[in-house]
Every structure is written in structure tokens, then in C-alpha cells.
Design a protein around this motif. Structure first.
Motif, PDB file in Angstrom:
ATOM      1  N   PHE A   1       2.896  -3.889  -7.628  1.00 59.77           N
ATOM      2  CA  PHE A   1       2.072  -5.090  -7.781  1.00 59.77           C
ATOM      3  C   PHE A   1       2.710  -6.318  -7.152  1.00 59.77           C
ATOM      4  N   ASP A   2       4.013  -6.344  -7.050  1.00 58.32           N
ATOM      5  CA  ASP A   2       4.674  -7.401  -6.286  1.00 58.32           C
ATOM      6  C   ASP A   2       4.259  -7.268  -4.822  1.00 58.32           C
ATOM      7  N   GLY A   3       4.302  -6.049  -4.314  1.00 54.62           N
ATOM      8  CA  GLY A   3       3.870  -5.810  -2.945  1.00 54.62           C
ATOM      9  C   GLY A   3       2.400  -6.097  -2.735  1.00 54.62           C
ATOM     10  N   LEU A   4       1.589  -5.799  -3.757  1.00 58.07           N
ATOM     11  CA  LEU A   4       0.148  -6.031  -3.649  1.00 58.07           C
ATOM     12  C   LEU A   4      -0.155  -7.521  -3.507  1.00 58.07           C
ATOM     13  N   ALA A   5       0.627  -8.353  -4.184  1.00 64.24           N
ATOM     14  CA  ALA A   5       0.451  -9.799  -4.018  1.00 64.24           C
ATOM     15  C   ALA A   5       0.710 -10.198  -2.568  1.00 64.24           C
ATOM     16  N   ASP A   6       1.784  -9.677  -1.986  1.00 66.88           N
ATOM     17  CA  ASP A   6       2.063  -9.969  -0.574  1.00 66.88           C
ATOM     18  C   ASP A   6       0.946  -9.468   0.326  1.00 66.88           C
ATOM     19  N   TYR A   7       0.419  -8.310   0.017  1.00 67.43           N
ATOM     20  CA  TYR A   7      -0.655  -7.744   0.831  1.00 67.43           C
ATOM     21  C   TYR A   7      -1.855  -8.695   0.875  1.00 67.43           C
ATOM     22  N   HIS A   8      -2.276  -9.186  -0.298  1.00 67.46           N
ATOM     23  CA  HIS A   8      -3.453 -10.052  -0.346  1.00 67.46           C
ATOM     24  C   HIS A   8      -3.168 -11.441   0.216  1.00 67.46           C
ATOM     25  N   ILE A   9      -1.959 -11.938   0.034  1.00 73.09           N
ATOM     26  CA  ILE A   9      -1.592 -13.207   0.663  1.00 73.09           C
ATOM     27  C   ILE A   9      -1.635 -13.049   2.184  1.00 73.09           C
ATOM     28  N   GLY A  10      -1.132 -11.921   2.674  1.00 73.36           N
ATOM     29  CA  GLY A  10      -1.185 -11.648   4.105  1.00 73.36           C
ATOM     30  C   GLY A  10      -2.606 -11.623   4.631  1.00 73.36           C
TER      31      GLY A  10
ATOM     32  N   ASP B   1      -2.917 -17.655  10.597  1.00 75.55           N
ATOM     33  CA  ASP B   1      -1.465 -17.800  10.520  1.00 75.55           C
ATOM     34  C   ASP B   1      -0.835 -16.406  10.587  1.00 75.55           C
ATOM     35  N   TYR B   2      -0.765 -15.861  11.791  1.00 72.04           N
ATOM     36  CA  TYR B   2      -0.369 -14.472  11.965  1.00 72.04           C
ATOM     37  C   TYR B   2       1.111 -14.227  11.672  1.00 72.04           C
ATOM     38  N   GLU B   3       1.944 -15.207  11.956  1.00 76.56           N
ATOM     39  CA  GLU B   3       3.384 -15.047  11.712  1.00 76.56           C
ATOM     40  C   GLU B   3       3.664 -14.889  10.210  1.00 76.56           C
ATOM     41  N   LYS B   4       3.058 -15.751   9.408  1.00 74.08           N
ATOM     42  CA  LYS B   4       3.272 -15.641   7.958  1.00 74.08           C
ATOM     43  C   LYS B   4       2.600 -14.387   7.402  1.00 74.08           C
ATOM     44  N   ALA B   5       1.447 -14.032   7.949  1.00 69.17           N
ATOM     45  CA  ALA B   5       0.774 -12.807   7.506  1.00 69.17           C
ATOM     46  C   ALA B   5       1.668 -11.601   7.754  1.00 69.17           C
ATOM     47  N   GLU B   6       2.293 -11.564   8.914  1.00 66.31           N
ATOM     48  CA  GLU B   6       3.197 -10.454   9.235  1.00 66.31           C
ATOM     49  C   GLU B   6       4.346 -10.380   8.232  1.00 66.31           C
ATOM     50  N   HIS B   7       4.894 -11.520   7.884  1.00 65.39           N
ATOM     51  CA  HIS B   7       5.989 -11.551   6.904  1.00 65.39           C
ATOM     52  C   HIS B   7       5.560 -10.922   5.579  1.00 65.39           C
TER      53      HIS B   7
ATOM     54  N   LEU C   1       4.711  -3.634   2.662  1.00 62.16           N
ATOM     55  CA  LEU C   1       5.006  -2.271   3.113  1.00 62.16           C
ATOM     56  C   LEU C   1       6.299  -1.757   2.502  1.00 62.16           C
ATOM     57  N   GLU C   2       7.316  -2.591   2.448  1.00 62.21           N
ATOM     58  CA  GLU C   2       8.589  -2.164   1.864  1.00 62.21           C
ATOM     59  C   GLU C   2       8.413  -1.783   0.391  1.00 62.21           C
ATOM     60  N   ALA C   3       7.607  -2.543  -0.333  1.00 66.78           N
ATOM     61  CA  ALA C   3       7.365  -2.225  -1.741  1.00 66.78           C
ATOM     62  C   ALA C   3       6.584  -0.922  -1.874  1.00 66.78           C
ATOM     63  N   PHE C   4       5.558  -0.737  -1.063  1.00 63.51           N
ATOM     64  CA  PHE C   4       4.737   0.470  -1.154  1.00 63.51           C
ATOM     65  C   PHE C   4       5.530   1.712  -0.758  1.00 63.51           C
ATOM     66  N   LYS C   5       6.379   1.584   0.263  1.00 62.99           N
ATOM     67  CA  LYS C   5       7.172   2.728   0.721  1.00 62.99           C
ATOM     68  C   LYS C   5       8.128   3.223  -0.351  1.00 62.99           C
TER      69      LYS C   5
ATOM     70  N   THR D   1       3.315   8.137   1.944  1.00 62.12           N
ATOM     71  CA  THR D   1       2.034   8.551   2.518  1.00 62.12           C
ATOM     72  C   THR D   1       0.836   8.144   1.677  1.00 62.12           C
ATOM     73  N   HIS D   2       1.057   7.359   0.627  1.00 66.03           N
ATOM     74  CA  HIS D   2      -0.066   6.902  -0.189  1.00 66.03           C
ATOM     75  C   HIS D   2      -0.961   5.985   0.656  1.00 66.03           C
ATOM     76  N   PRO D   3      -2.283   5.973   0.383  1.00 64.24           N
ATOM     77  CA  PRO D   3      -3.184   5.111   1.156  1.00 64.24           C
ATOM     78  C   PRO D   3      -2.772   3.641   1.200  1.00 64.24           C
ATOM     79  N   THR D   4      -2.145   3.118   0.144  1.00 64.64           N
ATOM     80  CA  THR D   4      -1.715   1.723   0.196  1.00 64.64           C
ATOM     81  C   THR D   4      -0.660   1.506   1.277  1.00 64.64           C
ATOM     82  N   THR D   5       0.238   2.477   1.425  1.00 62.12           N
ATOM     83  CA  THR D   5       1.254   2.393   2.476  1.00 62.12           C
ATOM     84  C   THR D   5       0.601   2.453   3.849  1.00 62.12           C
ATOM     85  N   THR D   6      -0.365   3.345   3.987  1.00 64.81           N
ATOM     86  CA  THR D   6      -1.083   3.465   5.256  1.00 64.81           C
ATOM     87  C   THR D   6      -1.804   2.166   5.613  1.00 64.81           C
TER      88      THR D   6
END
Length: 304
Positions: free
Chosen positions: A156-165, A173-179, A185-189, A194-199
Motif C-alpha cells: 500500500f505504500d507502493g500503491l500510493a506512489d503508483y497513484h501519485i505517479g 510532470d513526467y520526471e516526478k511521475a517516473e520517480h 515498482l520496488e515495493a511491488f517486486k 509477476t503479480h499484475p500490479t508489478t506488471t
């Protein structure tokens, strides 16, 4: 569902519903709630409504109106309403999430362990409504609750980053989105390579590559993701993940000037979307939102 084995869990849940003798009791409501959430994540809205309606009806009949299981049901029902993607559906979903949060705030234990979920979902809805700053605010609220409950770099920490991105990307703001997508991705991995969230997180980073003009790199990465998505089809029970990656791969080929290949892939993605969405297919827009990230709409299991 965190393991991605939808087919097996769906079979088990349907069997449990069939064997449950009291079809008007809380045990049946809890099972129906879980099954409705699974169908929602797979984009099967009619089935999701069927089970979620029954579950919420039973809970409202048997439990106090401010019971935490009513809040849970409202969150999951709002997830289904949101799948329509229309502004009116988004506003209705926001009302349900707000009602869910109002109930949850009355129970200190439930508030701490649960509120990261509706705030995540509100972030998704606000992004669709193009209220990007508000979306980011709710994603950060979700992160605060998630870290307090589970620590940093969890799903869920990673999910917050995903939605902020997502919101930052839509704002340009592509640079911040990439961050943020890289951190997601690091959290999901950490949980499942191979989970769909990682994909999906990897696919988002391919969008950054396309914005940078690195079309060949994006195509190569998306081709690898397509193989993973196809391998996941049996466990997931449908081709939703494959359709998402195929459509994005079509976009990369088009930007690279390979128009015929792009058209072939887009037609394939649309065929898969039509199969999954059935009667809803003509009503949904011909864009990425129609292949929205169902795995990113968190629900909650029953506490009763």
C-alpha cells in the motif's frame, strides 16, 4: 488475490457460497462480499454487483448502521460503481467512500487498520475527474495510514506512489511521475515479481520511455511484459492484463512509425476488452481508462 491466483480463489469462493446453508446470514454476506470484490478486480461488473448488493443488503439488515462491516461493504460497492467511469458514477462512488470513512472514523482500531483503503480508492476516482492535486492528497493520506499500520515499502505504500505517479503523469510532470512509479515498482517486486500490479508498474515506466522518445526500448520492455501477462491468464481467469499491455504495445509501435503492427495489436486488445466487458463494451470510452487497472482498486476482507 495478492498472489494473482484468481481462478482458484473464485472456484473456492463459489463452492463456499453454495455450501453455506444460511443465505441470509453474515457468513454468506462475508463470502458474497469477497466474491464481489474479486469480480470487480477482474472487470466483471454485473457479477460484482450481484454479490455486492446481496452482501450489503444483509449487513445493513443485521448490523448497526455504523458497524465496520457496513463501512467495508460501502468501500467495495463504491469500487464497482466507479467501473462505469462516467462523471456521475465517479461522484456516486465518492459519496460512498465518504460514508465509509465517516463510519470508520468512529472506531479507532478499524480507522487505523482500514482507512488507507478508501483513501487509495478516492485517489483513483479524483484522477479520473482530473482533480489531480486532490488525488495526490488522498494518495498521501493513504500512505500515512499504511505506513503507520504496516511500515514502509509495503504494497500500500507502493500503491500510493503508483497513484501519485498517475496524477503527475496526467499533469505532464513526467520526471516526478517516473520517480513515484519506480518506487512503486520496488515495493511491488518485494511481494511478487509477476503479480499484475508489478506488471502495471513496469508498463507505466514504459510510458515514460515513450515520452523520452525511447520507442525501441519501450517496445522491448512491453514485449517482455506481454509474455508475463499471457502466462498469468490461466491463474487470473481472463485476458484483462494481456489486453492492457497489448494496447500499450500498440501505442509504442505507432509512435515508432510501425502503423500496421500497431493496428493489429490495437484490434487484438479491443477484441479482448469486448470479451471481458460484454454488454458494457459500447458504453466505455476507447482509451486507456477502459482498460483501467482493476488490481489497483483495493477492497477489504470481512472482519466479522
Amino acid at each position: 488475490m495478492e498472489c494473482g491466483a484468481w481462478s482458484e480463489e473464485l472456484d473456492l469462493m463459489r463452492t463456499a457460497l453454495e455450501l453455506c446453508e444460511d443465505k441470509e446470514g453474515l457468513v454468506y454476506a462475508n463470502l458474497a462480499n469477497s466474491l464481489g470484490s474479486m469480480e470487480c478486480e477482474r472487470g466483471h461488473v454485473e457479477e460484482a454487483y450481484k454479490y455486492a448488493n446481496k452482501s450489503l443488503q444483509i449487513r445493513k439488515a443485521l448490523l448497526p448502521p455504523d458497524h465496520v462491516e457496513v463501512a467495508n461493504g460501502l468501500n467495495n460497492y463504491a469500487n464497482i460503481v466507479f467501473q462505469e467511469l462516467k462523471p456521475s458514477a465517479c461522484e456516486k462512488a465518492l459519496e460512498l467512500y465518504d460514508e465509509c470513512i465517516a463510519i470508520s472514523m468512529k472506531d479507532e482500531v478499524h480507522r487505523q487498520k482500514f482507512l488507507h483503503i478508501p483513501h487509495t480508492n478516492i485517489a483513483r476516482v479524483l484522477r479520473v475527474l482530473k482533480r489531480y492535486d486532490d488525488s495526490i492528497e488522498h494518495a498521501n493520506m493513504s500512505r500515512s495510514y499504511a505506513i503507520a499500520q504496516m511500515g514502509e515499502m509495503t504494497h500500500f505504500d507502493g500503491l500510493a506512489d503508483y497513484h501519485i505517479g498517475n496524477a503527475l503523469f496526467d499533469k505532464g510532470d513526467y520526471e516526478k511521475a517516473e520517480h513515484h512509479w519506480t518506487r512503486a515498482l520496488e515495493a511491488f517486486k518485494k511481494e511478487n515479481e509477476t503479480h499484475p500490479t508489478t506488471t502495471v508498474a513496469r508498463m507505466k515506466l514504459s510510458c515514460i520511455e515513450m515520452k523520452k522518445g525511447e520507442f525501441a526500448k519501450a517496445i522491448a520492455n512491453l514485449q517482455r511484459l506481454l509474455v508475463v501477462a499471457q502466462l498469468n491468464e490461466e491463474s487470473k481467469g481472463d485476458k484483462g492484463e494481456t489486453a492492457r499491455v497489448t494496447r500499450k504495445l500498440a501505442e509504442a509501435y505507432e509512435l515508432n512509425g510501425e502503423i500496421e503492427k500497431a493496428k493489429e495489436l490495437k484490434d487484438s486488445a479491443e477484441s479482448m476488452r469486448r470479451e471481458i466487458q460484454g454488454d458494457r463494451y459500447p458504453e466505455l470510452p476507447d482509451d486507456d481508462l477502459s482498460l483501467a487497472d482493476k488490481e489497483m482498486s483495493p477492497s477489504e476482507a470481512s472482519f466479522v
